[in-house]
Write a protein that holds these residues in place. Structure first.
Motif, short mmCIF file in Angstrom:
data_model
loop_
_atom_site.label_atom_id
_atom_site.label_comp_id
_atom_site.label_asym_id
_atom_site.label_seq_id
_atom_site.Cartn_x
_atom_site.Cartn_y
_atom_site.Cartn_z
N ARG A 53 0.84 -1.20 0.00
CA ARG A 53 0.00 0.00 0.00
C ARG A 53 0.87 1.24 0.00
O ARG A 53 1.97 1.26 0.59
N PRO A 54 0.42 2.30 -0.66
CA PRO A 54 1.22 3.53 -0.67
C PRO A 54 1.21 4.19 0.71
O PRO A 54 0.21 4.18 1.41
N MET A 55 2.34 4.77 1.07
CA MET A 55 2.48 5.40 2.38
C MET A 55 2.02 6.86 2.37
O MET A 55 2.00 7.50 3.40
N VAL A 56 1.66 7.37 1.19
CA VAL A 56 1.11 8.71 1.08
C VAL A 56 -0.04 8.64 0.08
O VAL A 56 0.02 7.91 -0.90
N SER A 57 -1.08 9.38 0.37
CA SER A 57 -2.25 9.39 -0.50
C SER A 57 -2.53 10.81 -0.95
O SER A 57 -2.37 11.76 -0.17
N LEU A 58 -2.95 10.97 -2.21
CA LEU A 58 -3.24 12.28 -2.77
C LEU A 58 -4.56 12.22 -3.52
O LEU A 58 -4.74 11.37 -4.40
N ASP A 59 -5.48 13.10 -3.16
CA ASP A 59 -6.76 13.25 -3.85
C ASP A 59 -6.90 14.69 -4.29
O ASP A 59 -6.57 15.62 -3.53
N VAL A 60 -7.43 14.91 -5.50
CA VAL A 60 -7.57 16.24 -6.06
C VAL A 60 -9.05 16.56 -6.23
O VAL A 60 -9.79 15.78 -6.81
N SER A 61 -9.45 17.72 -5.73
CA SER A 61 -10.82 18.22 -5.95
C SER A 61 -10.71 19.58 -6.62
O SER A 61 -10.05 20.48 -6.11
N ASN A 77 -6.98 27.83 -12.69
CA ASN A 77 -7.96 26.94 -12.04
C ASN A 77 -7.54 26.74 -10.59
O ASN A 77 -6.34 26.69 -10.28
N ILE A 78 -8.52 26.60 -9.70
CA ILE A 78 -8.26 26.41 -8.27
C ILE A 78 -8.56 24.96 -7.90
O ILE A 78 -9.57 24.40 -8.32
N TYR A 79 -7.68 24.35 -7.09
CA TYR A 79 -7.83 22.96 -6.65
C TYR A 79 -7.62 22.87 -5.15
O TYR A 79 -6.91 23.68 -4.56
N THR A 80 -8.21 21.85 -4.54
CA THR A 80 -7.93 21.50 -3.16
C THR A 80 -7.34 20.09 -3.18
O THR A 80 -7.97 19.16 -3.69
N LEU A 81 -6.13 19.96 -2.66
CA LEU A 81 -5.44 18.67 -2.63
C LEU A 81 -5.52 18.11 -1.22
O LEU A 81 -5.17 18.80 -0.25
N LYS A 82 -5.98 16.89 -1.09
CA LYS A 82 -6.02 16.22 0.22
C LYS A 82 -4.86 15.23 0.26
O LYS A 82 -4.79 14.29 -0.52
N VAL A 83 -3.92 15.47 1.18
CA VAL A 83 -2.73 14.63 1.33
C VAL A 83 -2.82 13.91 2.67
O VAL A 83 -3.09 14.54 3.70
N ILE A 84 -2.59 12.59 2.65
CA ILE A 84 -2.66 11.78 3.87
C ILE A 84 -1.31 11.11 4.09
O ILE A 84 -0.81 10.40 3.21
#
Length: 165
Positions: A53-61, A77-84
């Motif tokens: 499993r990846p040790m970092v996660s990235l989701d883009v909204s 363009n404006i984005y919100t990146l969720k980093v875990i």
């Protein structure tokens, strides 16, 4: 209780008809071996999945607004990146655009996350070139661990711009 009542021992117990008729119980039956095999395979798959499993996660909204023009006259363009951070240690990450020539990333590109922390990063992406022939183009964001460059995550999104007319 059987002794108290004056009955023979062994009248009540967990036994099959085969055992009551004097047969031996075979522990290595095909069904039991099948269940053990399936269990070992499932435990192995779980261990492999946890190890890979990846040790970092990235989701883009993407922000609900389509696009805007910034003070330099660029389409943005404006984005919100969720980093875990999925590790058990504090990590230092870098954010960048991947294979997205003609675009520039504005916002926080280096940050630290505590173990298990989730961070929402607001960023903007500006188009450097003239207006495109297509109204939507693919862009890719990548977050990389500064200490271990092989720990990374990539997420894709779309950049929306007005058509060149």
């Amino acid at each position: 209780i059987m002794d108290k009542m004056g009955y023979d021992r062994g009248l009540i117990g967990y036994k099959s008809e085969h055992t009551l008729q004097g047969g031996k119980t075979h522990w290595l039956r095909p069904r039991l071996l099948g269940y053990c095999t399936v269990l070992v395979v499932m435990i192995g798959a779980l261990v492999i999945a946890l190890n890979q499993r990846p040790m970092v996660s990235l989701d883009v909204s993407k922000d609900r607004g389509l696009f805007r023009e910034n003070n330099l006259g660029q389409i943005e363009n404006i984005y919100t990146l969720k980093v875990i951070n999925k590790t058990q240690q504090r990590q230092h990450y870098r954010l960048r655009l991947v294979d997205s020539e003609g675009f520039v990333l504005h916002g926080q590109t280096e940050f630290n996350l505590a173990p298990g922390e989730i961070s929402d990063l607001p960023v903007s992406v500006a188009m450097l070139a003239d207006r495109p022939d297509s109204s939507a183009q693919e862009i890719s964001f990548e977050v990389v661990d500064s200490d271990e460059p092989n720990v990374r995550s990539v997420a894709r999104s779309r950049f929306v711009a007005p058509l060149n007319r």
